[in-house]
Design a protein around this motif. Structure first.
Motif, PDB file in Angstrom:
ATOM      1  N   ILE A  15       0.830  -1.203   0.000  1.00  0.00           N
ATOM      2  CA  ILE A  15       0.000   0.000   0.000  1.00  0.00           C
ATOM      3  C   ILE A  15       0.861   1.250   0.000  1.00  0.00           C
ATOM      4  O   ILE A  15       0.561   2.243  -0.684  1.00  0.00           O
ATOM      5  N   GLU A  16       1.944   1.228   0.742  1.00  0.00           N
ATOM      6  CA  GLU A  16       2.855   2.374   0.773  1.00  0.00           C
ATOM      7  C   GLU A  16       3.478   2.598  -0.613  1.00  0.00           C
ATOM      8  O   GLU A  16       3.599   3.738  -1.074  1.00  0.00           O
ATOM      9  N   THR A  17       3.842   1.497  -1.278  1.00  0.00           N
ATOM     10  CA  THR A  17       4.404   1.589  -2.623  1.00  0.00           C
ATOM     11  C   THR A  17       3.370   2.130  -3.602  1.00  0.00           C
ATOM     12  O   THR A  17       3.682   2.953  -4.479  1.00  0.00           O
ATOM     13  N   PRO A  42       6.618   5.610  10.943  1.00  0.00           N
ATOM     14  CA  PRO A  42       7.083   6.618   9.978  1.00  0.00           C
ATOM     15  C   PRO A  42       7.374   5.983   8.619  1.00  0.00           C
ATOM     16  O   PRO A  42       8.061   4.964   8.528  1.00  0.00           O
ATOM     17  N   CYS A  43       6.849   6.591   7.573  1.00  0.00           N
ATOM     18  CA  CYS A  43       6.985   6.044   6.222  1.00  0.00           C
ATOM     19  C   CYS A  43       7.976   6.900   5.425  1.00  0.00           C
ATOM     20  O   CYS A  43       7.682   8.060   5.117  1.00  0.00           O
ATOM     21  N   PRO A  44       9.147   6.360   5.091  1.00  0.00           N
ATOM     22  CA  PRO A  44      10.143   7.151   4.354  1.00  0.00           C
ATOM     23  C   PRO A  44       9.636   7.681   3.017  1.00  0.00           C
ATOM     24  O   PRO A  44      10.066   8.750   2.573  1.00  0.00           O
ATOM     25  N   LEU A  45       8.744   6.948   2.370  1.00  0.00           N
ATOM     26  CA  LEU A  45       8.239   7.407   1.075  1.00  0.00           C
ATOM     27  C   LEU A  45       7.453   8.703   1.203  1.00  0.00           C
ATOM     28  O   LEU A  45       7.434   9.520   0.278  1.00  0.00           O
ATOM     29  N   LEU A  46       6.797   8.913   2.354  1.00  0.00           N
ATOM     30  CA  LEU A  46       6.088  10.174   2.571  1.00  0.00           C
ATOM     31  C   LEU A  46       7.072  11.334   2.677  1.00  0.00           C
ATOM     32  O   LEU A  46       6.833  12.422   2.143  1.00  0.00           O
ATOM     33  N   ALA A  47       8.172  11.107   3.379  1.00  0.00           N
ATOM     34  CA  ALA A  47       9.185  12.153   3.499  1.00  0.00           C
ATOM     35  C   ALA A  47       9.748  12.516   2.125  1.00  0.00           C
ATOM     36  O   ALA A  47      10.007  13.693   1.833  1.00  0.00           O
ATOM     37  N   GLU A  48       9.900  11.518   1.278  1.00  0.00           N
ATOM     38  CA  GLU A  48      10.390  11.769  -0.074  1.00  0.00           C
ATOM     39  C   GLU A  48       9.405  12.639  -0.854  1.00  0.00           C
ATOM     40  O   GLU A  48       9.805  13.565  -1.567  1.00  0.00           O
ATOM     41  N   LEU A  49       8.113  12.349  -0.718  1.00  0.00           N
ATOM     42  CA  LEU A  49       7.108  13.151  -1.417  1.00  0.00           C
ATOM     43  C   LEU A  49       7.043  14.563  -0.859  1.00  0.00           C
ATOM     44  O   LEU A  49       6.888  15.537  -1.613  1.00  0.00           O
ATOM     45  N   CYS A  90      -9.408   6.430  -1.319  1.00  0.00           N
ATOM     46  CA  CYS A  90      -8.842   5.570  -0.278  1.00  0.00           C
ATOM     47  C   CYS A  90      -7.964   4.523  -0.945  1.00  0.00           C
ATOM     48  O   CYS A  90      -8.469   3.692  -1.714  1.00  0.00           O
ATOM     49  N   VAL A  91      -6.681   4.533  -0.666  1.00  0.00           N
ATOM     50  CA  VAL A  91      -5.779   3.586  -1.315  1.00  0.00           C
ATOM     51  C   VAL A  91      -5.911   2.185  -0.721  1.00  0.00           C
ATOM     52  O   VAL A  91      -5.372   1.223  -1.277  1.00  0.00           O
TER      53      VAL A  91
END
Length: 368
Positions: A15-17, A42-49, A90-91
């Motif tokens: 889901i994060e991907t 904490p989701c690193p992909l969110l920080a990237e976005l 909603c993902v």
């Protein structure tokens, strides 16, 4: 405005991907959107976005929140920002406790809501009693009910009693590989697994049993397990108990964008015989990109990839140890005889599972 919503988000996973791939595509197309999530970690992909300028409204993890107060607060904050004709996407399907309040909060603001299912509905039955009835009502009131696979569509009626239309929208997935990867020389024949190390869902206990049977038939096979997860130590103990440490290696976590090409280039085929799944999984779509044959199971949306496409992979019952072992032997024979063609497997990806296919269906679902 599109509000990408997730009431549960972890550090990494499918889901994060998916959220990251969808947001990356919307950003590239200059579509106005924001992200609204409740994090379990904490989701690193969110920080990237966020570093790219994407607005992220996150509700941090609160241990012991049995009443889902933080998720209800997130719904309230989301509703305050909605305008008429906005979309909430909603993902993953919302939790039963907040799904109906979310749908009705969206509709009070004259906005619309779509929900995509994380797993096939048969793996996500409504809870018993009043909460289950509220969940089914929420499904019925959702503006766009979305399945990530064609084969899962009948389950929305069977499991939830939902009689409305179901849109099929594949997962957005980034094109990590531009072309299939050549098969390496062999033997030894290197077999891989990519994904979260979750023994129950990914069926890794049965995979080990099957691979143990293969090693009793032949000594020229190796199994490489790539992925992170809470079951790494337990899985290593199982490997040691079966005396498979000379045949099986746990490589730990990997960054699929940075490491995928090297991992796949060194392996001949892959195992993915999960006990349950949602749509055509990210690992499988990445392996299609790479042109790798997969031994998998007919659960969730996986049949959408492989039914009628034996050139790309074979499906076997997830609990049938002998069938999995036999499939490994048959695949190695096909490799030896040159009957596995990476370019033909890649063609299956290009036919139906690219980012362009996914986004066209997604855009159509939200326009209708």
């Amino acid at each position: 405005m599109i509000h990408l919503f997730a009431d549960i988000l972890g550090r990494s996973g499918g889901i994060e991907t998916y959220l990251h791939a969808l947001a990356t595509h919307l950003l590239a197309e200059h579509v106005p959107f924001r992200i609204v999530v409740s994090e379990n970690a904490p989701c690193p992909l969110l920080a990237e976005l966020e570093a790219l300028g994407v607005e992220v409204d996150r509700q941090p993890h609160v241990p012991g929140d049995r009443w889902h107060v933080r998720k209800r607060l997130l719904v309230w904050r989301l509703a305050r920002r909605l305008k008429a004709d906005d979309w909430v996407f909603c993902v993953r399907q919302p939790l039963p406790e907040i799904y109906l309040p979310l749908v009705r909060a969206v509709h009070r603001r004259k906005a619309k809501i779509a929900a995509s299912w994380m797993f096939a509905p048969r793996f996500l039955p409504p809870p018993p009693g009043r909460l289950g009835r509220k969940f089914n009502t929420a499904v019925a009131e959702t503006d766009r009910v979305i399945s990530v696979a064609h084969c899962n569509v009948p389950e929305f009626r069977e499991i939830y009693g939902y009689e409305g239309p179901v849109s099929v929208v594949r997962y957005h997935n980034l094109p990590i590989l531009d072309a299939p990867l050549p098969l390496p020389p062999g033997p030894p024949w290197r077999i891989g697994f990519l994904g979260r190390v979750d023994i129950a869902q990914k069926n890794l206990d049965v995979i080990l049993d099957a691979f143990e049977l293969v090693t009793k038939r032949r000594s020229d096979v190796l199994l490489d397990i790539h992925g992170d997860g809470g079951d790494l130590e337990r899985l290593q103990a199982m490997i040691d108990e079966k005396l498979l440490s000379g045949f099986v290696t746990l490589h730990g976590g990997y960054d699929h964008r940075r490491d995928l090409a090297d991992i796949v280039a060194a392996r001949h085929l892959f195992l993915y015989t999960s006990r349950w799944e949602g749509g055509p999984c990210f690992s499988l779509m990445e392996l299609l990109q790479a042109g790798r044959f997969v031994i998998t199971s007919p659960v969730g949306g996986i049949p959408d990839i492989y039914t009628g496409h034996e050139e790309a992979g074979v499906m076997v019952a997830d609990q049938d140890v002998t069938a999995i072992a036999d499939a490994i032997d048959a695949a190695i024979s096909a490799l030896q005889e040159g009957r596995i063609d990476a370019a033909r497997i890649r063609a299956r990806y290009e036919e139906e599972f690219t980012m362009a296919h996914a986004h066209a269906a997604w855009s159509e679902a939200l326009r209708r």
